[in-house]
Every structure is written in C-alpha cells, then in structure tokens.
Design an enzyme around this catalytic site. Sequence first.
Site, PDB file in Angstrom:
ATOM      1  CB  SER A 128      33.482 -15.693  11.360  1.00  0.00           C
ATOM      2  OG  SER A 128      32.936 -14.439  11.630  1.00  0.00           O
ATOM      3  N   PRO A 129      35.562 -14.874  13.778  1.00  0.00           N
ATOM      4  CG  PRO A 129      35.369 -12.785  14.769  1.00  0.00           C
ATOM      5  CD  PRO A 129      35.470 -13.460  13.435  1.00  0.00           C
ATOM      6  CB  CYS A 174      33.150 -16.824  22.101  1.00  0.00           C
ATOM      7  SG  CYS A 174      33.318 -15.044  22.099  1.00  0.00           S
ATOM      8  CB  ALA A 213      35.519 -11.921  21.171  1.00  0.00           C
ATOM      9  CD  GLN A 265      35.968 -10.101  17.194  1.00  0.00           C
ATOM     10  OE1 GLN A 265      35.638 -11.000  17.962  1.00  0.00           O
ATOM     11  NE2 GLN A 265      35.140  -9.557  16.323  1.00  0.00           N
ATOM     12  CE1 TYR A 270      29.416  -9.290  24.086  1.00  0.00           C
ATOM     13  CE2 TYR A 270      29.771  -9.430  21.716  1.00  0.00           C
ATOM     14  CZ  TYR A 270      29.331  -9.998  22.907  1.00  0.00           C
ATOM     15  OH  TYR A 270      28.799 -11.265  22.909  1.00  0.00           O
ATOM     16  NE  ARG A 297      32.513  -9.755  12.833  1.00  0.00           N
ATOM     17  CZ  ARG A 297      32.107 -11.028  12.760  1.00  0.00           C
ATOM     18  NH1 ARG A 297      31.527 -11.600  13.791  1.00  0.00           N
ATOM     19  NH2 ARG A 297      32.291 -11.738  11.664  1.00  0.00           N
ATOM     20  NE  ARG A 306      25.366 -19.264  12.521  1.00  0.00           N
ATOM     21  CZ  ARG A 306      24.255 -18.559  12.424  1.00  0.00           C
ATOM     22  NH1 ARG A 306      23.240 -18.827  13.233  1.00  0.00           N
ATOM     23  NH2 ARG A 306      24.154 -17.579  11.546  1.00  0.00           N
TER      24      ARG A 306
HETATM   25  C1  LIG Z   1      30.106 -20.290  18.450  1.00  0.00           C
HETATM   26  C2  LIG Z   1      30.114 -18.863  17.967  1.00  0.00           C
HETATM   27  C3  LIG Z   1      30.935 -17.935  18.583  1.00  0.00           C
HETATM   28  C4  LIG Z   1      30.988 -16.622  18.127  1.00  0.00           C
HETATM   29  N1  LIG Z   1      31.881 -15.737  18.675  1.00  0.00           N
HETATM   30  C5  LIG Z   1      32.091 -14.535  18.091  1.00  0.00           C
HETATM   31  C6  LIG Z   1      33.185 -13.731  18.468  1.00  0.00           C
HETATM   32  O1  LIG Z   1      34.031 -14.117  19.270  1.00  0.00           O
HETATM   33  N2  LIG Z   1      33.284 -12.505  17.887  1.00  0.00           N
HETATM   34  C7  LIG Z   1      32.404 -12.078  16.936  1.00  0.00           C
HETATM   35  O2  LIG Z   1      32.544 -10.960  16.448  1.00  0.00           O
HETATM   36  N3  LIG Z   1      31.401 -12.861  16.513  1.00  0.00           N
HETATM   37  C8  LIG Z   1      31.237 -14.079  17.048  1.00  0.00           C
HETATM   38  N4  LIG Z   1      30.266 -14.913  16.562  1.00  0.00           N
HETATM   39  C9  LIG Z   1      29.509 -14.506  15.375  1.00  0.00           C
HETATM   40  C10 LIG Z   1      30.167 -15.081  14.111  1.00  0.00           C
HETATM   41  O3  LIG Z   1      31.494 -14.646  13.956  1.00  0.00           O
HETATM   42  C11 LIG Z   1      29.341 -14.740  12.860  1.00  0.00           C
HETATM   43  O4  LIG Z   1      29.389 -13.359  12.658  1.00  0.00           O
HETATM   44  C12 LIG Z   1      27.899 -15.194  12.954  1.00  0.00           C
HETATM   45  O5  LIG Z   1      27.810 -16.498  13.498  1.00  0.00           O
HETATM   46  C13 LIG Z   1      27.214 -15.175  11.601  1.00  0.00           C
HETATM   47  O6  LIG Z   1      27.939 -15.951  10.659  1.00  0.00           O
HETATM   48  P1  LIG Z   1      27.523 -17.477  10.286  1.00  0.00           P
HETATM   49  O7  LIG Z   1      26.123 -17.439   9.770  1.00  0.00           O
HETATM   50  O8  LIG Z   1      28.542 -17.880   9.250  1.00  0.00           O
HETATM   51  O9  LIG Z   1      27.635 -18.299  11.532  1.00  0.00           O
HETATM   52  C14 LIG Z   1      30.173 -16.214  17.042  1.00  0.00           C
HETATM   53  C15 LIG Z   1      29.302 -17.151  16.461  1.00  0.00           C
HETATM   54  C16 LIG Z   1      29.284 -18.458  16.889  1.00  0.00           C
HETATM   55  C17 LIG Z   1      28.389 -19.449  16.194  1.00  0.00           C
END
Ligand SMILES: Cc1cc2nc3c(=O)[nH]c(=O)nc-3n(C[C@H](O)[C@H](O)[C@H](O)COP(=O)(O)O)c2cc1C
Length: 372
Positions: free
Chosen positions: A23-24, A26, A58, A102, A184, A232, A326
């Site tokens: 997943s993307p 940041c 992102a 993304q 966003y 997304r 995560r």
């Molecule tokens: C460190 C971090 C950075 C993230 N950055 C982005 C991002 O750049 N773009 C986005 O759409 N979601 C972002 N997210 C959300 C994740 O892509 C994901 O949708 C969210 O953490 C839920 O999934 P998980 O339970 O597997 O962590 C970020 C999450 C984390 C933990």
Amino acid sequence: MPSALFSPFKLRKLTLANRIVVSPMCQYSAVDGCATDWHLVHWGQLLQSSAGMFTIEATAVSPTARITYGCLGLYDEACENALAERLAIARGNAPPMPVAIQLAHAGRKGSSQVPWEGGQLIPRDAGGWTPVAPSTIPQLPNEPPPAALDAAGIGQIKREFVAAAKRAARLGLDALELHCAHGYLLHEFLSPLSNRRTDAYGGSFDNRVRFPLEVFAAVRHAWPHDKPMGVRISATDWVDGGWTIEDSIALVRRLKSAGCDWIDTSSGGISPAQKIPLGPGYQVHLAREIRRATSIATMAVGLITEAKQAEAIVASGDADLVAMARALLWDPRWPWHAAAALGAQIRAPQQYWRSAPREAPNAIANAKLGMR
Ligand SMILES: Cc1cc2nc3c(=O)[nH]c(=O)nc-3n(C[C@H](O)[C@H](O)[C@H](O)COP(=O)(O)O)c2cc1C
C-alpha cells in the site's frame, strides 16, 4: 488447493505474481519533493518482499500539493531524476516486481508538519503555504480556512496531474493510482462535508464528482493505454451527511466506463467527526460491496495482517487484491512467511536462496544451490 492469495492477477498487460500489494506509504523524507537515500533503502527492502506490486507513496503533483515539506513530488526535473536514480538502484537489487505510483494533491491538508513533529497545520506566517480546497472550510474547526479554488486553479491542477503522469510514464513505472481518498483534494470535491461550491463543481452528486472524473480522464489519456490505472477512494466518510458507499458505487460505475482498472477501497479522512469501527479487515466489506455492484477489480486494505485472513479475502471473492501497509513495515518479509504458511512460493534474491526454513523448504521458487 492452490493458494488464491498467491495466484497471478492481470491488469491490462501487467501480470502481478500474487495478490499482495504494498500500500502507498508516505515517508516524509523527501527534500524539495526529491527522493533521498531513505527512499532507496525503504523501496529496496519492500521490493524484496515478493509482493505482487509495490506502490510508491502519495506523490505530489506540485509543491503545494504536498502534505508536508517532506512529501515526495513528481513536478520538476529534479524530482524526476531523483526518483529515477534511487528507484533504479532499488529495483536493480531485487527480483522483478511491478511498481505503481500514487499521484496526489493534499488539498486543505497541505502545509502540515510531518507526523513525528505533530502533524499540525503550518500557517503561512510560520513558513507554510495557504492550502487550496473546493470551499473555504478548514479540516479542523480551529484552523484558518483554505483558499477556495477558482476555475483557473482547477484547470491548473488538472494539468499538473497530467504532467506528473507523463513523468511517471517516462520513468517506466508499471501502474498509476489516483489518490481520491483520506480527505485530500479529490476526496474534498466528492464529499458534501468539504464541498459547498455553487458552481458546476459543487452541489449535486454529478457536480461533486465532476473534478475527480475530469482528472481521471485527463490522466488516463496521458498514461500509456496498455498500463493499468486505478483509484483509491474513501468508500465512506463514516459521518452522517457525508459521502456514502452508495455514492462510491455510483462513482465507481463512471470510473469503470472511463477506463479505471481497480478500486483501492479505503475510507475516512475527511472529518474529525468520523466514527470508524476499527477491527481486523474493517474496510473489506466496502471492497466487497463495490466489487459485487460493479464487477470492477477491487483492492481491500486496512488491518489485514494474517495469511489466512488475506487468503480468505481473495478466495471468497471479497476482493481481487489485498493491499497492506503497517504489517509490511513491521515485517517486510510478510509475503515470504505467508507463502510458507499457505504452501505457496515467493521469489527471493539469489543471495537469500539458502534461507528457506525446514518446515517450508520449497517456499522459494527456482532456488538452486551448489558449493564445493
Ligand atoms: C506510514 C504510513 C503512510 C501512509 N501513507 C499513505 C499514502 O501515501 N497514501 C495513501 O493512500 N495511504 C497512506 N497510508 C494508509 C495506508 O496505505 C493504508 O491504507 C492504511 O495504513 C491501512 O492499512 P494497514 O492496516 O495495512 O496499515 C499510510 C499509512 C501508513 C502507516
């Protein structure tokens, strides 16, 4: 029974070796939008994860499209070159894996401090910039309002998305995801909570979806036809009077006919009033509803952490792909361990071919070793 999670999946001409997507995420570690050596190391370890696809965080389409000063960008030569250089090294030292990017605009969440410094809005007089949004409604009630975009601003941002997509194509990236989620800019246009415009871009559902659909169409046109493009979305705002799953389904029908290849089904982010029922796979039902109603490929995301859980999501047809964030930071070899648990195989760099554990000696595909 062969594993569904480890079965290949096709998006246009691109074949993913399995259904796990990074997943993307940041990293807030760019300088003037440019990738740094942190990205090289971060990408390097996740490109060795043997996921089916890696998604670059992102990535802002202009300096003011960044969430923070540390956000990655793809808006000038320097950004493009820095990304090309670091990614080539990371990709050159890992088994092949498709890489998506993304593209994003932070909207009213722009000019924020990085999370480890508190994440708060940096006002203009403290060195930040005035964020833009559909309407002058701040993210948090105590914040100064963002500037409402005029028609010229809307046109300019559309062109910035297109320019970034062309740079992404030049970089040879394999897939592109448009960020319409998490409060966003593009999500701000969709949600009635953040969009109170009275022109053609606000008011009715048709008007609120107009800008995101225009950006999608313009980017889809600029992005190579044989390469897949997804979106997304926040499938629900989790707030009464906000964007709903029914709205999402209606939007996805339009995105699908405009050439959208997958929906990455996230939720929330538009309002501090959101009430999210957090728990394992808490957004999977949203992916399922969208997939059933529209037959588009969906990516489920959110607290998917266990091999059997991910396997069941794909095997039951709730989603085609499983995105993870995560859990992959916690354990970048998660797909290796999942493959071992499910009796499937991953691709490891040859330097690590000797690593397969006794209980899963065949987990690494094509591993062969000799020594004298
Ligand atoms: C460190 C971090 C950075 C993230 N950055 C982005 C991002 O750049 N773009 C986005 O759409 N979601 C972002 N997210 C959300 C994740 O892509 C994901 O949708 C969210 O953490 C839920 O999934 P998980 O339970 O597997 O962590 C970020 C999450 C984390 C933990």
